[in-house]
Scaffold this motif. Structure first.
Motif, short mmCIF file in Angstrom:
data_model
loop_
_atom_site.label_atom_id
_atom_site.label_comp_id
_atom_site.label_asym_id
_atom_site.label_seq_id
_atom_site.Cartn_x
_atom_site.Cartn_y
_atom_site.Cartn_z
N PHE A 164 39.17 56.18 -54.35
CA PHE A 164 38.31 54.95 -54.20
C PHE A 164 37.95 55.03 -52.84
CE2 PHE A 164 38.86 51.14 -51.65
CZ PHE A 164 38.02 50.51 -52.13
N VAL A 218 35.00 53.51 -57.45
CA VAL A 218 36.27 53.79 -57.77
C VAL A 218 36.35 54.47 -59.28
CG1 VAL A 218 36.84 51.59 -58.91
CG2 VAL A 218 38.94 52.98 -58.40
N SER A 256 42.35 56.62 -51.14
CA SER A 256 41.80 55.38 -50.62
C SER A 256 41.00 55.60 -49.11
CB SER A 256 42.87 54.38 -50.70
OG SER A 256 43.63 54.29 -51.83
#
Length: 374
Positions: free
Chosen positions: A161, A265, A253
């Motif tokens: 992500f 994502v 992330s």
């Protein structure tokens, strides 16, 4: 609706959810009748609220939260404030006997998040926490694959992500500056790990342990007024989660990565009978009997097109905006006592995961997570 002048409060909750529900004539209840919604906008700036109300034909707005909570017309309190201001406002709403629907994280600490769950239980008020990613077309298709047994035994999950958030000097940042100040509740772990908590829990199994590394990769940024400031919050995090059933999940992330994937994502799920790659909307699959047989040879360039080995999984259904869909479910929960698994206790589990992940990063160790109960 408290905090509707913010990005998420306005776009997803007011514009694409509540106003869309109002425009369609309300929510269909269990007996087939329609329950219409009427918002009151709450915030600090009367000028901003007045402009929003005029733009969208909303009759009611106020800067006085206490007065709105004391008014019996308003049955649901919805919170889209910054994290540091959320818990105190929710406590007021609970004390006023309102049903509460809130963004996550529900509080700045697990202790306070669990306190909210207990207060709501003791007050007997209905409560819900936004779990928007579960309603995305890609993840709904993934859920259907899991339920059908497509994967066989699931072995692992890998998630990527993020995107590059500009520093604010020569291009304006796409996110507000408070996101990068820990003292204001910022940080990618606090922001995203509550999401990963409910995604992993509801699709694959409860998170039983975490090993995380959270870092501040851009130490100085420029705020909305053009002033430089120290970035004290983490802007990237790399984590390994052990899930019940023996599944390993790895999630990166980052707000400091440049995108080279189909969507912002993507999750890859590998199982004994097949694999899938899902994003917000897309889903590609590769069954066991259609899996190629790669051979590692670093001396010869590999001309095989591995992307072509994947099959686009048809959605077979048109999904509405996920925020709107969950709003409709919560309204049915309030009106008809419909199901609502995404409550304050679920929100507390997300806060716990974020909190323990930051501890894991500071101490450089794997941490076991307890089951969260009231």
């Amino acid at each position: 609706m408290n905090g509707v002048s913010g990005r998420m409060g306005y776009r997803q909750h007011l514009l694409r959810s509540i106003l869309a529900i109002r425009e369609q004539g309300g929510v269909v209840s269990a007996d087939g009748s329609r329950v219409q919604v009427e918002p009151i906008l709450v915030g600090r700036s009367e000028a901003k609220l007045a402009e929003l109300a005029a733009r969208h034909g909303v009759e009611h707005y106020t800067t006085d939260l206490d007065a709105a909570l004391a008014d019996d017309r308003w049955q649901i309190y919805a919170d889209f404030l910054v994290t540091t201001a959320r818990a105190s406002a929710i406590k007021k709403a609970i004390a006023a006997g309102k049903a509460v629907y809130t963004e996550k994280p529900t509080a700045a600490s697990f202790e306070e998040a669990l306190e909210l769950a207990r207060l709501a239980r003791d007050a007997g008020i209905k409560n819900g926490v936004v779990h928007d990613k579960l309603y995305l077309p890609g993840f709904r298709t993934l859920k259907r694959l899991i339920d059908s047994g497509f994967f066989g035994r699931i072995l692992s999950v890998r998630g990527e992500f993020g995107y590059w958030v500009f520093e604010g000097d020569w291009q304006a940042a796409q996110r507000p500056s408070w996101n990068y100040r820990a003292e204001d509740g910022g940080g990618i772990v606090v922001d995203m790990f509550p999401h990963w908590s409910y995604v992993l829990e509801n699709l694959f199994g409860r998170v039983e342990s975490v090993y995380a590394r959270a870092v501040t990769e851009i130490p100085e940024r420029v705020d909305e007024s053009g002033a430089s400031y120290e970035a004290t919050a983490d802007d990237a995090a790399y984590a390994i989660f052990e899930l019940e059933g023996g599944i390993t999940a790895q999630l990166n992330s980052s707000w400091t990565t440049r995108v080279n994937r189909d969507e912002l994502v993507e999750f890859q799920v590998d199982g004994t009978h097949g694999s899938a790659v899902v994003g917000l909307f897309g889903c590609k699959i590769q069954p066991r009997n259609a899996t190629p047989k790669p051979v590692w040879n670093p001396d010869i360039a590999d001309g095989h097109d591995y992307d072509a080995d994947w099959i686009e999984s048809p959605a077979n259904e048109t999904f509405e905006n996920g925020f709107k869909t969950q709003w409709e479910e919560f309204i049915r929960h309030v009106v008809d006592d419909g199901p609502n698994p995404y409550d304050f206790l679920a929100g507390a589990r997300g806060v716990l995961l974020a909190e323990q992940s930051l501890i894991s990063s500071r101490e450089g160790r794997r941490i076991d997570l307890p089951e969260v109960t009231l």
